[in-house]
Design an enzyme around this catalytic site. Structure first.
Site, PDB file in Angstrom:
ATOM      1  N   GLU A   1       5.103  65.644 -34.414  1.00 52.25           N
ATOM      2  CA  GLU A   1       4.602  64.276 -34.182  1.00 52.25           C
ATOM      3  C   GLU A   1       5.004  63.777 -32.796  1.00 52.25           C
ATOM      4  O   GLU A   1       5.363  62.616 -32.610  1.00 52.25           O
ATOM      5  CB  GLU A   1       5.047  63.346 -35.300  1.00 52.25           C
ATOM      6  CG  GLU A   1       4.585  63.901 -36.647  1.00 52.25           C
ATOM      7  CD  GLU A   1       4.372  62.877 -37.713  1.00 52.25           C
ATOM      8  OE1 GLU A   1       4.282  61.688 -37.386  1.00 52.25           O
ATOM      9  OE2 GLU A   1       4.271  63.283 -38.880  1.00 52.25           O
TER      10      GLU A   1
HETATM   11  P1  FAD Z   1       4.116  72.767 -27.043  1.00 54.26           P
HETATM   12  O1  FAD Z   1       3.224  71.583 -26.869  1.00 54.26           O
HETATM   13  O2  FAD Z   1       3.643  74.076 -26.557  1.00 54.26           O
HETATM   14  O3  FAD Z   1       5.525  72.416 -26.359  1.00 54.26           O
HETATM   15  C1  FAD Z   1       6.499  73.424 -26.040  1.00 54.26           C
HETATM   16  C2  FAD Z   1       7.598  72.738 -25.217  1.00 54.26           C
HETATM   17  O4  FAD Z   1       7.061  72.231 -23.990  1.00 54.26           O
HETATM   18  C3  FAD Z   1       8.219  71.557 -25.942  1.00 54.26           C
HETATM   19  O5  FAD Z   1       9.587  71.496 -25.656  1.00 54.26           O
HETATM   20  C4  FAD Z   1       7.513  70.369 -25.329  1.00 54.26           C
HETATM   21  O6  FAD Z   1       8.287  69.168 -25.387  1.00 54.26           O
HETATM   22  C5  FAD Z   1       7.356  70.837 -23.886  1.00 54.26           C
HETATM   23  N1  FAD Z   1       6.255  70.157 -23.210  1.00 54.26           N
HETATM   24  C6  FAD Z   1       4.921  70.223 -23.468  1.00 54.26           C
HETATM   25  N2  FAD Z   1       4.246  69.431 -22.643  1.00 54.26           N
HETATM   26  C7  FAD Z   1       5.156  68.827 -21.836  1.00 54.26           C
HETATM   27  C8  FAD Z   1       5.087  67.876 -20.774  1.00 54.26           C
HETATM   28  N3  FAD Z   1       3.911  67.345 -20.381  1.00 54.26           N
HETATM   29  N4  FAD Z   1       6.227  67.508 -20.160  1.00 54.26           N
HETATM   30  C9  FAD Z   1       7.429  68.020 -20.565  1.00 54.26           C
HETATM   31  N5  FAD Z   1       7.562  68.914 -21.549  1.00 54.26           N
HETATM   32  C10 FAD Z   1       6.448  69.304 -22.187  1.00 54.26           C
HETATM   33  N6  FAD Z   1       0.619  69.301 -36.564  1.00 54.26           N
HETATM   34  C11 FAD Z   1      -0.427  68.677 -37.206  1.00 54.26           C
HETATM   35  O7  FAD Z   1      -1.478  68.445 -36.609  1.00 54.26           O
HETATM   36  N7  FAD Z   1      -0.312  68.320 -38.527  1.00 54.26           N
HETATM   37  C12 FAD Z   1       0.802  68.551 -39.263  1.00 54.26           C
HETATM   38  O8  FAD Z   1       0.852  68.223 -40.456  1.00 54.26           O
HETATM   39  C13 FAD Z   1       1.914  69.211 -38.619  1.00 54.26           C
HETATM   40  N8  FAD Z   1       3.044  69.517 -39.329  1.00 54.26           N
HETATM   41  C14 FAD Z   1       4.003  70.307 -38.734  1.00 54.26           C
HETATM   42  C15 FAD Z   1       5.053  70.809 -39.506  1.00 54.26           C
HETATM   43  C16 FAD Z   1       5.987  71.674 -38.943  1.00 54.26           C
HETATM   44  C17 FAD Z   1       7.079  72.222 -39.813  1.00 54.26           C
HETATM   45  C18 FAD Z   1       5.904  72.008 -37.570  1.00 54.26           C
HETATM   46  C19 FAD Z   1       6.906  72.931 -36.920  1.00 54.26           C
HETATM   47  C20 FAD Z   1       4.887  71.512 -36.790  1.00 54.26           C
HETATM   48  C21 FAD Z   1       3.918  70.673 -37.357  1.00 54.26           C
HETATM   49  N9  FAD Z   1       2.819  70.221 -36.614  1.00 54.26           N
HETATM   50  C22 FAD Z   1       1.769  69.574 -37.240  1.00 54.26           C
HETATM   51  C23 FAD Z   1       2.661  70.615 -35.210  1.00 54.26           C
HETATM   52  C24 FAD Z   1       3.536  69.816 -34.255  1.00 54.26           C
HETATM   53  O9  FAD Z   1       3.100  68.489 -34.168  1.00 54.26           O
HETATM   54  C25 FAD Z   1       3.532  70.572 -32.904  1.00 54.26           C
HETATM   55  O10 FAD Z   1       4.303  71.750 -33.099  1.00 54.26           O
HETATM   56  C26 FAD Z   1       4.089  69.718 -31.777  1.00 54.26           C
HETATM   57  O11 FAD Z   1       3.176  68.708 -31.437  1.00 54.26           O
HETATM   58  C27 FAD Z   1       4.418  70.535 -30.523  1.00 54.26           C
HETATM   59  O12 FAD Z   1       3.335  71.343 -30.145  1.00 54.26           O
HETATM   60  P2  FAD Z   1       3.598  72.889 -29.849  1.00 54.26           P
HETATM   61  O13 FAD Z   1       4.342  73.454 -30.977  1.00 54.26           O
HETATM   62  O14 FAD Z   1       2.292  73.497 -29.495  1.00 54.26           O
HETATM   63  O15 FAD Z   1       4.561  72.904 -28.574  1.00 54.26           O
END
Ligand code: FAD
Length: 384
Positions: A364
């Protein structure tokens, strides 16, 4: 300023607390160890009406105020963050959006069955290559000549994914960037819709987390949220306001659980001929946790207060989420420390608190993303 609960809110919290202590907490550790979905708790959430707590009374829900919702989520978070996540996705991320942005027909179709729990909801925003950068997601919804939409998308990490009857799915209907994204209420029994459970999570191990595959899924125009194209990211952001308040509340609950169990353990365990709570450095762990807990709770209650008064609470929710999630990881780590070696085995709850807290700084909107939102509000300069 009056920070006390109304008699109704206080009574409600007592009811939830008793239910959580009877039904949720006793099974939490075993479910976690066995990666077993908390089915008994889900049935109880339906019977008690908690699953429809904030849905309007005209749709058969409880019509509860935002602080009552926060109290429910905090208590569920205290008992088991897995059970909490069922509710906050169902109500906070989906039902709230349908109520705010859905057509009358969508409200009549989905809210009554969601209020009873006959239909559970999931929220499909994240894609394998687009997490934080959700505005550039690539799943598509192509409008057909007869007005229906053909959706092709892959969603990842979706809470409630294999048990939901309806999925709020964000997909691109046209144009680049966030303005080209629309939101759809997709019945999960639609041909071409599959949900595959994800195993091996660090925490939230009894929670249902899935990959969604939408392969030529055809839905009628009535599935388009609000009947308007291009409002998918607006819907997601509206959902995440509630979602972030809810995560902050859940983390407050985790911190309360950490503090309660630390007090219980440290006032029983003896080393060097006295209770370990009598050692000043253990008291430091307890005091630090208690102060952070108060701050997290107050920030979360402020969101509920702003929401109840109809004010914009999105920024307050980002701040509360950032603070409470990071603080809950520290509190859970303190809890492991206070338990010593016993904190490292799954017979005791400390390790589960740490693993369940850990995901909250990621989903989130990660902590980094919350900082960018707060920085943008302070300076007017967007780093996105
Ligand atoms: P990325 O976006 O790839 O980020 C990787 C790292 O880079 C992070 O540290 C991030 O902070 C950093 N980063 C990225 N962009 C920037 C920036 N511009 N500046 C600085 N740092 C940055 N999603 C749904 O849609 N529905 C759900 O119900 C849902 N439930 C979930 C339940 C679990 C158990 C988990 C693990 C995830 C869930 N998610 C869900 C997904 C979750 O919201 C995403 O994992 C989250 O938004 C991060 O995206 P990502 O994993 O692709 O990481």
């Amino acid at each position: 300023m009056d920070l006390s609960l109304s008699p109704e809110q206080d009574a409600f919290r007592k009811v939830v607390r008793v239910w959580v202590d009877d039904v949720v907490t006793p099974r939490a550790l075993t479910n976690d160890r066995e990666e077993r979905f908390p089915q008994e708790a889900l049935e109880g959430l339906k019977e008690t009406g908690f699953l429809g707590l904030t849905i309007g009374e005209e749709y058969g829900g409880g019509g509860a105020d935002p602080l009552s919702y926060v109290l429910l989520i905090e208590e569920l978070g205290r008992g088991d963050a897995n059970v909490r996540s069922i509710v906050s996705v169902h109500l906070g991320l989906v039902a709230g959006v349908i109520e705010r942005m859905g057509t009358d027909e969508q409200k009549r179709r989905w809210l009554p069955v969601m209020a009873t729990g006959e239909v559970l909801a999931c929220f499909g925003l994240t894609e394998p290559d687009h997490g934080s950068d959700a505005g550039n997601l690539t799943g598509t919804a192509v409008r057909q000549d007869d007005g229906s939409y053909k959706i092709n998308a892959r969603k990842i990490f979706i809470t409630n994914g294999t048990i939901a009857g309806v999925a709020l799915v964000m997909a691109r209907t046209g144009g680049a960037g966030s303005r080209g994204v629309s939101a759809f209420l997709v019945p999960t029994e639609t041909p071409g819709f599959t949900a595959n459970k994800i195993h091996g999570k660090l925490g939230l191990r009894s929670c249902d987390t899935a990959e969604l595959v939408l392969d030529d899924v055809v839905v009628g125009p009535e599935a388009l949220l609000g009947g308007v194209e291009g409002n998918g990211i607006r819907a997601a952001l509206s959902a995440l306001g509630d979602g972030r308040m809810s995560i902050a509340a859940s983390c407050t609950g985790i911190m309360q659980a950490c503090l309660d169990s630390m007090i219980e353990y440290t006032t029983q365990r003896e080393q060097f001929g006295k209770k370990i709570a009598a050692h000043q450095l253990i008291q430091e762990l307890l005091a630090d946790t208690a102060v952070q807990l108060d701050a997290a709770r107050l920030m979360t209650w402020r969101c509920a207060d702003l929401k109840a008064r109809g004010e914009d609470y999105a920024l307050a929710a980002s701040k509360a989420k950032l603070f409470a999630t990071e603080a809950s990881v520290v509190a859970a780590n303190n809890c492991v420390q206070a338990y010593g070696g016993y904190g490292y085995i799954d017979e005791y709850p400390a390790g589960k608190y740490l693993r369940d807290a850990r995901v909250t700084t990621l989903y989130e909107g990660t902590s980094q993303i919350q900082k960018l939102i707060i920085g943008r509000a302070l300076t007017g300069v967007s780093a996105f």
